[in-house]
Scaffold this active site. Sequence first.
Site, PDB file in Angstrom:
ATOM      1  N   SER A  80       0.832  -1.206   0.000  1.00 41.17           N
ATOM      2  CA  SER A  80       0.000   0.000   0.000  1.00 41.17           C
ATOM      3  C   SER A  80       0.862   1.250   0.000  1.00 41.17           C
ATOM      4  O   SER A  80       1.980   1.244   0.543  1.00 41.17           O
ATOM      5  CB  SER A  80      -0.862  -0.024   1.262  1.00 41.17           C
ATOM      6  OG  SER A  80      -1.460   1.234   1.483  1.00 41.17           O
ATOM      7  N   TYR A 102      -1.703  -1.287  11.006  1.00 42.48           N
ATOM      8  CA  TYR A 102      -1.972  -1.787   9.644  1.00 42.48           C
ATOM      9  C   TYR A 102      -0.790  -1.473   8.720  1.00 42.48           C
ATOM     10  O   TYR A 102      -0.255  -2.345   8.031  1.00 42.48           O
ATOM     11  CB  TYR A 102      -3.263  -1.169   9.086  1.00 42.48           C
ATOM     12  CG  TYR A 102      -3.420  -1.387   7.589  1.00 42.48           C
ATOM     13  CD1 TYR A 102      -3.720  -2.642   7.088  1.00 42.48           C
ATOM     14  CD2 TYR A 102      -3.225  -0.342   6.678  1.00 42.48           C
ATOM     15  CE1 TYR A 102      -3.837  -2.860   5.712  1.00 42.48           C
ATOM     16  CE2 TYR A 102      -3.333  -0.537   5.315  1.00 42.48           C
ATOM     17  CZ  TYR A 102      -3.642  -1.800   4.830  1.00 42.48           C
ATOM     18  OH  TYR A 102      -3.743  -2.004   3.475  1.00 42.48           O
ATOM     19  N   LYS A 105       2.313  -3.913   6.648  1.00 40.89           N
ATOM     20  CA  LYS A 105       2.732  -3.871   5.232  1.00 40.89           C
ATOM     21  C   LYS A 105       4.254  -3.695   5.148  1.00 40.89           C
ATOM     22  O   LYS A 105       4.916  -4.329   4.317  1.00 40.89           O
ATOM     23  CB  LYS A 105       2.021  -2.738   4.483  1.00 40.89           C
ATOM     24  CG  LYS A 105       0.517  -2.949   4.354  1.00 40.89           C
ATOM     25  CD  LYS A 105       0.163  -4.134   3.471  1.00 40.89           C
ATOM     26  CE  LYS A 105      -1.311  -4.421   3.428  1.00 40.89           C
ATOM     27  NZ  LYS A 105      -1.654  -5.706   2.791  1.00 40.89           N
TER      28      LYS A 105
HETATM   29  P1  NAD Z   1     -11.169  -7.136   1.279  1.00 43.19           P
HETATM   30  O1  NAD Z   1     -11.404  -7.179   2.742  1.00 43.19           O
HETATM   31  O2  NAD Z   1     -12.299  -6.796   0.384  1.00 43.19           O
HETATM   32  O3  NAD Z   1     -10.572  -8.538   0.780  1.00 43.19           O
HETATM   33  C1  NAD Z   1      -9.750  -9.348   1.591  1.00 43.19           C
HETATM   34  C2  NAD Z   1     -10.290 -10.770   1.520  1.00 43.19           C
HETATM   35  O4  NAD Z   1      -9.440 -11.606   2.316  1.00 43.19           O
HETATM   36  C3  NAD Z   1     -11.709 -10.903   2.077  1.00 43.19           C
HETATM   37  O5  NAD Z   1     -12.508 -11.624   1.155  1.00 43.19           O
HETATM   38  C4  NAD Z   1     -11.529 -11.680   3.384  1.00 43.19           C
HETATM   39  O6  NAD Z   1     -12.641 -12.530   3.641  1.00 43.19           O
HETATM   40  C5  NAD Z   1     -10.253 -12.450   3.107  1.00 43.19           C
HETATM   41  N1  NAD Z   1      -9.434 -12.777   4.292  1.00 43.19           N
HETATM   42  C6  NAD Z   1      -9.063 -11.951   5.303  1.00 43.19           C
HETATM   43  N2  NAD Z   1      -8.271 -12.604   6.167  1.00 43.19           N
HETATM   44  C7  NAD Z   1      -8.108 -13.862   5.679  1.00 43.19           C
HETATM   45  C8  NAD Z   1      -7.389 -14.997   6.107  1.00 43.19           C
HETATM   46  N3  NAD Z   1      -6.676 -14.983   7.237  1.00 43.19           N
HETATM   47  N4  NAD Z   1      -7.447 -16.132   5.364  1.00 43.19           N
HETATM   48  C9  NAD Z   1      -8.179 -16.173   4.218  1.00 43.19           C
HETATM   49  N5  NAD Z   1      -8.890 -15.129   3.777  1.00 43.19           N
HETATM   50  C10 NAD Z   1      -8.850 -13.975   4.482  1.00 43.19           C
HETATM   51  O7  NAD Z   1      -9.929  -6.151   1.031  1.00 43.19           O
HETATM   52  P2  NAD Z   1      -9.372  -5.539  -0.326  1.00 43.19           P
HETATM   53  O8  NAD Z   1      -9.732  -4.107  -0.359  1.00 43.19           O
HETATM   54  O9  NAD Z   1      -9.731  -6.399  -1.465  1.00 43.19           O
HETATM   55  O10 NAD Z   1      -7.806  -5.624  -0.040  1.00 43.19           O
HETATM   56  C11 NAD Z   1      -7.023  -6.713  -0.487  1.00 43.19           C
HETATM   57  C12 NAD Z   1      -5.575  -6.474  -0.071  1.00 43.19           C
HETATM   58  O11 NAD Z   1      -5.110  -5.248  -0.622  1.00 43.19           O
HETATM   59  C13 NAD Z   1      -5.373  -6.377   1.437  1.00 43.19           C
HETATM   60  O12 NAD Z   1      -4.142  -7.017   1.758  1.00 43.19           O
HETATM   61  C14 NAD Z   1      -5.252  -4.891   1.676  1.00 43.19           C
HETATM   62  O13 NAD Z   1      -4.471  -4.593   2.815  1.00 43.19           O
HETATM   63  C15 NAD Z   1      -4.559  -4.430   0.407  1.00 43.19           C
HETATM   64  N6  NAD Z   1      -4.809  -3.020   0.102  1.00 43.19           N
HETATM   65  C16 NAD Z   1      -6.099  -2.576  -0.037  1.00 43.19           C
HETATM   66  C17 NAD Z   1      -6.339  -1.232  -0.306  1.00 43.19           C
HETATM   67  C18 NAD Z   1      -7.747  -0.714  -0.438  1.00 43.19           C
HETATM   68  O14 NAD Z   1      -7.941   0.487  -0.438  1.00 43.19           O
HETATM   69  N7  NAD Z   1      -8.754  -1.546  -0.591  1.00 43.19           N
HETATM   70  C19 NAD Z   1      -5.261  -0.345  -0.450  1.00 43.19           C
HETATM   71  C20 NAD Z   1      -3.962  -0.827  -0.324  1.00 43.19           C
HETATM   72  C21 NAD Z   1      -3.748  -2.176  -0.054  1.00 43.19           C
HETATM   73  C1  UD1 Z   2      -6.942   5.062   3.749  1.00 42.10           C
HETATM   74  C2  UD1 Z   2      -6.007   4.539   4.809  1.00 42.10           C
HETATM   75  C3  UD1 Z   2      -4.743   4.033   4.148  1.00 42.10           C
HETATM   76  C4  UD1 Z   2      -5.083   2.986   3.095  1.00 42.10           C
HETATM   77  C5  UD1 Z   2      -6.060   3.598   2.104  1.00 42.10           C
HETATM   78  C6  UD1 Z   2      -6.461   2.572   1.091  1.00 42.10           C
HETATM   79  C7  UD1 Z   2      -6.532   5.920   6.780  1.00 42.10           C
HETATM   80  C8  UD1 Z   2      -6.042   6.975   7.702  1.00 42.10           C
HETATM   81  N1  UD1 Z   2      -5.709   5.605   5.753  1.00 42.10           N
HETATM   82  O1  UD1 Z   2      -6.294   6.092   3.056  1.00 42.10           O
HETATM   83  O2  UD1 Z   2      -3.875   3.463   5.105  1.00 42.10           O
HETATM   84  O3  UD1 Z   2      -3.917   2.556   2.431  1.00 42.10           O
HETATM   85  O4  UD1 Z   2      -7.211   4.047   2.806  1.00 42.10           O
HETATM   86  O5  UD1 Z   2      -7.649   2.864   0.482  1.00 42.10           O
HETATM   87  O6  UD1 Z   2      -7.597   5.352   6.951  1.00 42.10           O
HETATM   88  N2  UD1 Z   2     -12.407  11.547   3.669  1.00 42.10           N
HETATM   89  C9  UD1 Z   2     -13.419  12.435   4.004  1.00 42.10           C
HETATM   90  N3  UD1 Z   2     -14.577  11.935   4.538  1.00 42.10           N
HETATM   91  C10 UD1 Z   2     -14.778  10.598   4.741  1.00 42.10           C
HETATM   92  C11 UD1 Z   2     -13.742   9.689   4.390  1.00 42.10           C
HETATM   93  C12 UD1 Z   2     -12.559  10.203   3.864  1.00 42.10           C
HETATM   94  O7  UD1 Z   2     -13.271  13.645   3.839  1.00 42.10           O
HETATM   95  O8  UD1 Z   2     -15.837  10.202   5.237  1.00 42.10           O
HETATM   96  C13 UD1 Z   2     -11.181  12.081   3.040  1.00 42.10           C
HETATM   97  C14 UD1 Z   2      -9.901  11.759   3.770  1.00 42.10           C
HETATM   98  O9  UD1 Z   2      -9.596  12.714   4.730  1.00 42.10           O
HETATM   99  C15 UD1 Z   2      -8.895  11.730   2.601  1.00 42.10           C
HETATM  100  C16 UD1 Z   2      -9.718  11.222   1.415  1.00 42.10           C
HETATM  101  O10 UD1 Z   2     -11.084  11.465   1.771  1.00 42.10           O
HETATM  102  O11 UD1 Z   2      -8.459  13.031   2.296  1.00 42.10           O
HETATM  103  C17 UD1 Z   2      -9.556   9.739   1.159  1.00 42.10           C
HETATM  104  O12 UD1 Z   2      -9.802   9.011   2.360  1.00 42.10           O
HETATM  105  P1  UD1 Z   2      -9.864   7.411   2.394  1.00 42.10           P
HETATM  106  O13 UD1 Z   2     -10.751   6.925   1.326  1.00 42.10           O
HETATM  107  O14 UD1 Z   2     -10.177   6.999   3.798  1.00 42.10           O
HETATM  108  O15 UD1 Z   2      -8.394   6.966   2.001  1.00 42.10           O
HETATM  109  P2  UD1 Z   2      -6.980   7.412   2.641  1.00 42.10           P
HETATM  110  O16 UD1 Z   2      -7.150   8.218   3.854  1.00 42.10           O
HETATM  111  O17 UD1 Z   2      -6.154   7.963   1.535  1.00 42.10           O
END
Ligand code: NAD
Ligand code: UD1
Length: 334
Positions: A126, A150, A154
């Site tokens: 991330s 969290y 990573k």
């Molecule tokens: P998500 O929660 O939608 O998907 C994760 C999936 O993993 C879920 O289906 C959950 O049931 C499964 N899971 C969790 N723990 C498990 C375990 N111990 N064994 C087997 N299955 C398990 O999340 P996502 O948004 O799809 O994120 C996927 C990955 O990407 C995560 O590692 C997250 O940290 C990373 N990531 C997500 C974002 C974001 O904004 N969504 C940003 C940066 C990184």
């Molecule tokens: C968040 C996580 C970050 C993660 C990323 C992935 C936090 C502090 N950080 O980032 O670790 O990697 O998601 O998607 O949670 N905002 C509002 N109102 C809301 C929600 C968000 O104004 O109700 C603003 C936030 O202040 C930010 C932007 O929207 O400026 C995006 O927020 P968000 O979607 O939560 O993502 P990040 O904060 O970038």
Amino acid sequence: MQPTILVTGGTGYIGSHTTVALQQAGYRVVILDNLSNSTPAVLDAIAQITGVKPEFTQGDVRDRATLDMLFDAYKIAAVLHFAGLKAVGESTEKPLAYYDNNVHGSVQLLSAMQRAGLKSFVFSSSATVYGDPQKLPLTEDHPRSATNPYGHTKLVVEDILENLYRSEAGWRIARLRYFNPVGAHTSGLIGEAPQGVPNNLMPYVAQVATGRRPKVQVFGSDYNTADGTGVRDYIHVMDLALGHVKALQSCLQSEQDLLTVNLGTGVGYSVLDMIRAFEQASGKTIPYDLVARRPGDIAACWADTQLASQKLDWRAQKGIQEMCDDAWRWETRS
Ligand code: NAD
Ligand code: UD1
């Protein structure tokens, strides 16, 4: 013969979209997911989109017997590891659950791969690993830091992967640093389905547009940005999914490699930009209040995308209007 890919967390948000992209690129997908944050209905939706239902095992990445069984039962060519916990706030309340799931889970998975003699691995990292940016755009050599458990998980897994790569020849590892994934598959059949009150901006805005929540709270309007609200690099989840297909291909083609790349668009949009784009997509007025900054938030963050372009021949294609249109189609599905 199509190569078989193990996708952990494949019924989750990013994993399900990546499964679609993998199947459409000709791979066979086996999903391992414990369904802690997803449902098996996603498998039928993927089948509807691609014509193929992925193989599925309900189980946990921390479970050695399940992993050994999977590596025994299928001739797996590579692992894409999405499974884990991802809520920043929750991670400060339950740090042990985060280290157990994200760090111990990754160690168990890599250990099982080692036992099976398999060395191709793509990891969901991330942009949170960059902490508060010292300069923008963020290049992959920017110093790393974490301000919450969290983010720390990573950092630790990134380091474990580097240690592993240096310890033994033949590992092909991609560490992909996602910026802000949003949107949904254009079919409206899969998307992000947060449980409870959404933590992230886009799902919250979508729920205000449907009338499920009254107003968006805009966290901070006094940042040093064009309109004072936070700026992020939002990336369409299908662009992100295609970035994984490219990273996988790069791993499978190399003899050994440790690749670390940003997956973002290189463009930052403010909270108010996103609200306006969502108003356009939905045809609804989205009420909002400007409130105090959210603790731990940074002002602005966007990716330098050159390395991804050079190393993977990949570039995000979809803009914010498409992100909002697709998110709206998913939000209003029947
Ligand atoms: P998500 O929660 O939608 O998907 C994760 C999936 O993993 C879920 O289906 C959950 O049931 C499964 N899971 C969790 N723990 C498990 C375990 N111990 N064994 C087997 N299955 C398990 O999340 P996502 O948004 O799809 O994120 C996927 C990955 O990407 C995560 O590692 C997250 O940290 C990373 N990531 C997500 C974002 C974001 O904004 N969504 C940003 C940066 C990184
Ligand atoms: C968040 C996580 C970050 C993660 C990323 C992935 C936090 C502090 N950080 O980032 O670790 O990697 O998601 O998607 O949670 N905002 C509002 N109102 C809301 C929600 C968000 O104004 O109700 C603003 C936030 O202040 C930010 C932007 O929207 O400026 C995006 O927020 P968000 O979607 O939560 O993502 P990040 O904060 O970038």
